[in-house]
Design a protein around this motif. Structure first.
Motif, PDB file in Angstrom:
ATOM      1  N   VAL A  48      54.440  66.059   2.462  1.00  0.00           N
ATOM      2  CA  VAL A  48      53.726  65.721   3.691  1.00  0.00           C
ATOM      3  C   VAL A  48      54.625  66.026   4.881  1.00  0.00           C
ATOM      4  O   VAL A  48      55.770  65.567   4.929  1.00  0.00           O
ATOM      5  N   ILE A  49      54.125  66.826   5.833  1.00  0.00           N
ATOM      6  CA  ILE A  49      54.882  67.134   7.055  1.00  0.00           C
ATOM      7  C   ILE A  49      54.077  66.642   8.249  1.00  0.00           C
ATOM      8  O   ILE A  49      53.108  67.270   8.674  1.00  0.00           O
ATOM      9  N   ASP A  50      54.459  65.488   8.763  1.00  0.00           N
ATOM     10  CA  ASP A  50      53.839  64.919   9.957  1.00  0.00           C
ATOM     11  C   ASP A  50      54.735  65.263  11.152  1.00  0.00           C
ATOM     12  O   ASP A  50      55.882  65.691  10.974  1.00  0.00           O
ATOM     13  N   GLY A  51      54.225  65.070  12.364  1.00  0.00           N
ATOM     14  CA  GLY A  51      55.057  65.397  13.508  1.00  0.00           C
ATOM     15  C   GLY A  51      54.480  64.941  14.822  1.00  0.00           C
ATOM     16  O   GLY A  51      53.322  64.498  14.913  1.00  0.00           O
ATOM     17  N   PHE A  52      55.294  65.085  15.867  1.00  0.00           N
ATOM     18  CA  PHE A  52      54.976  64.579  17.197  1.00  0.00           C
ATOM     19  C   PHE A  52      54.445  65.697  18.083  1.00  0.00           C
ATOM     20  O   PHE A  52      54.720  66.878  17.861  1.00  0.00           O
ATOM     21  N   VAL A  53      53.697  65.295  19.115  1.00  0.00           N
ATOM     22  CA  VAL A  53      53.182  66.275  20.060  1.00  0.00           C
ATOM     23  C   VAL A  53      54.356  66.960  20.758  1.00  0.00           C
ATOM     24  O   VAL A  53      55.356  66.334  21.091  1.00  0.00           O
ATOM     25  N   ALA A 146      49.482  63.844   9.251  1.00  0.00           N
ATOM     26  CA  ALA A 146      49.482  64.225   7.832  1.00  0.00           C
ATOM     27  C   ALA A 146      49.812  63.040   6.929  1.00  0.00           C
ATOM     28  O   ALA A 146      49.301  62.928   5.814  1.00  0.00           O
ATOM     29  N   SER A 147      50.645  62.127   7.431  1.00  0.00           N
ATOM     30  CA  SER A 147      51.013  60.972   6.611  1.00  0.00           C
ATOM     31  C   SER A 147      49.858  60.008   6.415  1.00  0.00           C
ATOM     32  O   SER A 147      49.926  59.124   5.546  1.00  0.00           O
ATOM     33  N   LEU A 148      48.782  60.157   7.189  1.00  0.00           N
ATOM     34  CA  LEU A 148      47.598  59.324   7.007  1.00  0.00           C
ATOM     35  C   LEU A 148      46.714  59.837   5.874  1.00  0.00           C
ATOM     36  O   LEU A 148      45.818  59.129   5.414  1.00  0.00           O
ATOM     37  N   ILE A 149      46.945  61.065   5.444  1.00  0.00           N
ATOM     38  CA  ILE A 149      46.101  61.677   4.417  1.00  0.00           C
ATOM     39  C   ILE A 149      46.426  61.112   3.034  1.00  0.00           C
ATOM     40  O   ILE A 149      45.539  60.842   2.228  1.00  0.00           O
TER      41      ILE A 149
END
Length: 585
Positions: A48-53, A146-149
């Motif tokens: 999982v690759i989450d990230g900031f605006v 993505a971490s919410l998926i």
């Protein structure tokens, strides 16, 4: 912390060193970590690759795909993006209308969830695809949220400093969350402040304890990687020693030249009007080993180590929100700020969703002989006539003299002017102001701006309805002199040292003292953080239990966490030192 500027003792990039910290760089290093972590998973091989605006997702992922293909060679990889979950841009805009409002500058803080911007059936479809088992296939799910998926797999978070995000927004190199194309900078910043930052911060905070790998995406072409456990340990250690955040600087129509010259800032900017010296929602921290460093949001430290940094009494009132800010307003060789007022507590809460208001003070670090500060209404001021002149200026380009309505007081170094919300005010030309204030920082209601245009040539917006709704007509000359221009009061002293109370009234939740010493002075945090700035002298050292001495150079700000307790300031220069100290009462 280290020196980064060759022309100034002021350090623009204060790095906090942890010799044991491992830092890697580049997409190839990221691909190797991702691939090895996925192969080591006992369940589904999900990354999982989450990230900031502020992260240019397309470019970042394109580079990672190339690198991962090189590492995985013939291995199968599925790439899934949360972008497929979003509603249309027009639907997103409609959903956020209450927060974005019709005002060109101000909105209301969005308290919703990123999933509000997604279509439920698209989210469910993506989650079903992720849950499909594909033997040795690696599934990479990436994008905002993505971490919410899924909770499965190995989690990466890519952070982007807010000043870097704003720089990219100005270049139209990124978009806001859930939009297809960039807008003008003012609209993008408004969306950052009221929607994107608070919405994504909630996800980022949840990921802090969970993430397996932290990635600094300041330069998305050369990301820096740190193991999640390592950054959490570094934050734990940092919360128990003095630290500085990374300052940054911006030009403005009224800006001066002092910071550019004294801090060794880039010369291509026409001036520097503001410093983001210590504004918690926008500053970052620089953490490194002996050779390299990376940046993470100051928010991380506040979330991970709330009580140690803020102190239990402050945390009980403000949660993990850092309530005091320091910034510079440089009009040395510049011009007056706009004549302005800030909102009452009830007004900022009801209109904008902020928990507390923008009370301010001006500490004069240096100035020219003719410098002035404009503060409070004249005794004979007619507020109706003031508003009529302000309307004529806005609507008919008719200038007027602000001193017809507002007091003008001469300023000199080490003067302090208190500016509780509702008080009309501005700094005049040829001041270097250290603004010591409550953290909310964008709610400036201009009553008059001298018909000026911004650096892009556009007429600067004034907010007369907001300004005159909050203007306190009782803040007139005599009251201002008695309450808002305090004289130092000696609290304690000894051979070569003294502490003075210089700003403490019931209208402000914070107090300001000044520590003066030729050799050294002892002090305590008393269970609450203190913020310091060396306003006179070359350099001093901060000594605290269990820590190496930390230098503080002229004009630098530093935070002493509540956890420190006793500390000593030692003068290491050749002239006496004066340090201002701000703390929550």
């Amino acid at each position: 912390m280290e020196e980064s500027s060759a022309t100034s003792k002021y350090r623009t990039h204060p790095v906090h060193r942890f010799p044991w910290l491992t830092i890697e760089e580049g997409h190839l290093a990221l691909a190797r970590k991702l691939f090895n972590a996925a192969r080591g998973l006992t369940g589904p091989k999900v990354v999982v690759i989450d990230g900031f605006v502020g992260l240019p997702w397309d470019s970042f992922i394109a580079r990672l795909r190339v690198a991962l293909q090189e590492v995985a060679q013939e291995g199968a990889i599925r790439w899934l993006s949360t972008e497929t979950c979003f509603r249309s841009a027009s639907e997103v805009q409609h959903l956020l209308a209450t927060s974005l409002t019709d005002d060109p500058v101000f909105g209301r803080v969005f308290h919703g969830d990123l999933r509000d911007l997604w279509q439920a059936e698209r989210l469910e479809r993506l989650q079903r695809i992720v849950e499909e088992v594909h033997n040795d296939t690696i599934t990479v799910i990436y994008g905002f949220g993505a971490s919410l998926i899924t909770d499965q797999g190995w989690h990466i978070y890519v952070d982007v400093p807010k000043d870097r995000g704003q720089q990219l927004a100005g270049q139209k190199a990124i978009t806001n969350v859930g939009t297809c194309k960039p807008e003008g900078f003012a609209a993008m910043y408004k969306r950052f402040y009221f929607v994107d930052w608070p919405m994504l911060n909630r996800i980022k905070r949840a990921q802090l304890a969970r993430m397996d790998l932290f990635v600094d995406g300041s330069d998305h072409t050369a990301p820096k990687l740190v193991h999640g456990d390592d950054i959490r340990l570094a934050l734990h250690e940092l919360a128990r020693r003095p630290f500085r955040v990374k300052p940054w600087f911006a030009p403005g129509v009224w800006g001066g030249q002092w910071m550019k010259e004294q801090f060794g800032l880039p010369t291509e900017a026409p001036n520097y009007a503001w410093s983001f010296e210590l504004i918690a929602p926008e500053n970052g921290l620089l953490l490194g080993n002996r050779e390299y460093f990376f940046e993470c949001a100051f928010d991380y430290l506040l979330w991970a180590e709330t009580d140690a940094v803020l102190g239990i009494p402050v945390a009980a009132r403000y949660g993990s929100y850092f309530p005091i800010r320091f910034d510079y307003l440089d009009t040395m060789g510049g011009t007056n700020l706009s004549c302005q007022v800030h909102p009452r507590v009830d007004y900022i809460r009801d209109q904008f969703g902020e928990p507390f208001t923008q009370d301010e003070t001006y500490y004069i670090v240096t100035c020219e002989e003719d410098a002035q500060v404009y503060l409070g209404l004249r005794e004979d001021a007619d507020c109706g006539a003031f508003k009529a002149d302000a309307l004529a200026a806005r609507d008919q380009d008719q200038p007027f003299e602000i001193t017809d309505y507002v007091n003008s007081f001469p300023s000199k170094p080490h003067d302090l002017f208190l500016i509780p919300s509702g008080t009309i005010h501005c700094s005049g030309a040829n001041n270097l102001v250290l603004e010591i204030s409550a953290t909310p920082y964008i709610f400036t209601f201009k009553a008059y701006d001298y018909l000026r245009r911004d650096l892009s040539g556009n007429l600067r917006h004034v907010h007369l309805d907001h300004a005159f709704a909050n203007l306190d007509p009782t803040r007139t000359t005599n009251w201002v002199r008695q309450n808002l221009i305090p004289q130092p009061e000696l609290l304690r002293d000894g051979p070569g040292w003294a502490e003075y109370r210089i700003g403490d009234i019931g209208h402000l939740f914070f107090a300001i003292h000044r520590l003066e010493f030729t050799t050294a002075i002892d002090d305590e945090t008393h269970g609450k953080f203190v913020a310091l700035n060396l306003v006179e002298g070359n350099c001093c050292e901060i000594h605290s239990p269990g820590n190496e001495p930390v230098e503080l150079h002229f004009a630098e700000s530093i935070i002493l966490p509540a956890s420190i307790g006793h500390y000593t300031l030692r003068n290491t220069g050749n002239t006496p030192c004066k340090v201002v100290k701000a703390f929550v009462k």
